[in-house]
Write an enzyme that holds these catalytic residues in place. Structure first.
Site, PDB file in Angstrom:
ATOM      1  N   GLU A  32       0.832  -1.201   0.000  1.00  0.00           N
ATOM      2  CA  GLU A  32       0.000   0.000   0.000  1.00  0.00           C
ATOM      3  C   GLU A  32       0.870   1.257   0.000  1.00  0.00           C
ATOM      4  OE1 GLU A  32      -2.430  -0.533   3.463  1.00  0.00           O
ATOM      5  OE2 GLU A  32      -3.079  -2.522   2.805  1.00  0.00           O
ATOM      6  N   SER A  62      -5.907  -4.152   0.908  1.00  0.00           N
ATOM      7  CA  SER A  62      -6.361  -5.519   1.184  1.00  0.00           C
ATOM      8  C   SER A  62      -5.135  -6.391   1.356  1.00  0.00           C
ATOM      9  CB  SER A  62      -7.236  -6.061   0.053  1.00  0.00           C
ATOM     10  OG  SER A  62      -7.519  -7.439   0.274  1.00  0.00           O
ATOM     11  N   GLU A  63      -4.741  -6.621   2.601  1.00  0.00           N
ATOM     12  CA  GLU A  63      -3.540  -7.411   2.865  1.00  0.00           C
ATOM     13  C   GLU A  63      -3.653  -8.818   2.301  1.00  0.00           C
ATOM     14  OE1 GLU A  63      -3.180  -3.887   5.200  1.00  0.00           O
ATOM     15  OE2 GLU A  63      -4.856  -5.305   4.998  1.00  0.00           O
ATOM     16  N   ASP A  88       0.822  -5.598  12.643  1.00  0.00           N
ATOM     17  CA  ASP A  88      -0.474  -5.972  13.219  1.00  0.00           C
ATOM     18  C   ASP A  88      -1.421  -6.485  12.146  1.00  0.00           C
ATOM     19  OD1 ASP A  88      -0.359  -4.059  16.049  1.00  0.00           O
ATOM     20  OD2 ASP A  88       0.809  -3.426  14.326  1.00  0.00           O
ATOM     21  N   HIS A 132      -1.469  -0.926  16.333  1.00  0.00           N
ATOM     22  CA  HIS A 132      -0.394  -0.568  15.419  1.00  0.00           C
ATOM     23  C   HIS A 132       0.982  -0.668  16.090  1.00  0.00           C
ATOM     24  CE1 HIS A 132      -3.923   1.253  13.576  1.00  0.00           C
ATOM     25  NE2 HIS A 132      -3.252   1.411  12.449  1.00  0.00           N
TER      26      HIS A 132
END
Length: 340
Positions: A32, A62-63, A88, A132
């Site tokens: 990203e 979208s990981e 995370d 995070h």
């Protein structure tokens, strides 16, 4: 090229990725906001998309899709380095990592290359709050065919990443966010008290000790993100308590082979393993178990573990420090172990 100690860790990682892109025409960097001018959440890929616009690719948020795309590239004979914006979020692509990337290496009846690195900016001490700031390395330890590595200021990122890609197996590469702005280890970094040597093979252990001191009262094993804090604890233990520590920082956390450390363990007899993860099924517990199995006769006492407290991580700096391992915590444990 900057000398170690003059270059910051984030700069060294950027240089490593640029060198890999130049050396490997089939390599893609994916994640990203990777493209310029942003260069990822921490600027690690800044400038790379300008030089390689077709191979440094910004993706939708979208990981799971990002890692799935990278796995597809690897299966088609390409190489891929993925950036997960915060470690995370690796939980969002856990299925692609554990049930696809790692299994594809062996589940088709013949060996399959999977040259894939999943970079994960990790850890706290930045005030980013509970979702995070975690250190989730332990959740990937023990997955067959999946290696776990960690960025450090005492290793060359290019050598580590090249070794992973050449292995043809997938790997997690955790990068403590605090390190990006820190200097690499060297004389220019203000670490004149300590020296560094390397031992071992694939694990590439960096061993840090006090200059001119051959003995080690305690051996501390810690991942790369804790290097500065371990050195802080070592400094206090030596200058105030006259306790000499040898710190061991592995490039590869898992699989962990302690054999190159036998002489160090035998000389000290006392080992402390430090990590930022909370206790329970951790990398540190795996290291302690392995050392107990293979080197019990060399120890004067069981391996001591130092974990972060079992807590979510607050954003407020004074509260955050209280639930993460700090240099003073390391010094306290080292002092206790040395006196035991």
């Amino acid at each position: 090229m900057a000398e170690p100690g003059a270059e910051r860790v984030g700069e060294g990682l950027n240089r490593a990725l640029a060198t890999l892109l130049a050396e490997r025409p089939d390599l893609h960097l994916i994640g990203e906001d990777m493209a310029d001018p942003y260069g990822g959440a921490f600027g690690v890929t800044r400038g790379l998309s300008t030089g390689y616009p077709e191979r440094v690719l910004s993706t939708p948020i979208s990981e799971q899709a990002i890692v799935g795309f990278a796995v597809g590239l690897a299966l088609r004979g390409r190489e891929a380095v993925v950036e997960v914006m915060f470690s995370d979020f690796a939980t969002l692509c856990f299925d692609q990592i554990v049930n696809l990337a790692s299994k594809a290496v062996t589940m088709y009846g013949e060996p399959v290359r999977m040259p894939l690195v999943i970079r994960c900016p990790t850890g706290g001490n930045r005030g980013y709050g509970p979702t995070h700031s975690q250190s989730l390395q332990k959740h990937f330890v023990g997955v067959p065919n999946l290696a776990v590595h960690e960025l450090s200021p005492v290793h060359d990122a290019h050598a580590t990443l090249a070794r992973i890609l050449d292995s043809g197996a997938p790997a997690m590469y955790f990068e403590d966010k605090v390190l990006y702005g820190r200097r690499r280890f060297g004389a220019a970094a203000g670490d004149e008290l300590f020296h560094c040597e390397r031992i071992g093979g694939a694990c590439d252990f960096a061993v840090l000790g006090v200059r001119g001191v051959d003995r080690a009262d305690v051996v501390v094993i810690a991942p790369g993100g804790l290097t500065d804090r371990v050195l802080g604890g070592m400094r206090g233990a030596y200058l105030a308590d006259e306790i000499a520590v040898r710190a061991v920082v592995p490039s590869r956390l898992y699989p962990f082979d302690p054999a190159p450390l036998a002489a160090l363990v035998a000389g000290a007899g006392r080992v402390v393993v430090v990590e930022d993860a909370t206790a329970g099924g951790t990398w540190g517990a795996e290291v302690a178990h392995t050392i107990h199995q293979q080197m019990w006769d060399l120890l004067s006492q069981p391996v001591r573990l130092l974990h972060a407290p079992p807590s979510t991580i607050p954003a407020a700096p004074h509260l955050e420090r209280a639930v993460l391992v700090q240099a003073d915590d390391i010094r306290a444990v080292v002092t206790a172990v040395a006196g035991g």
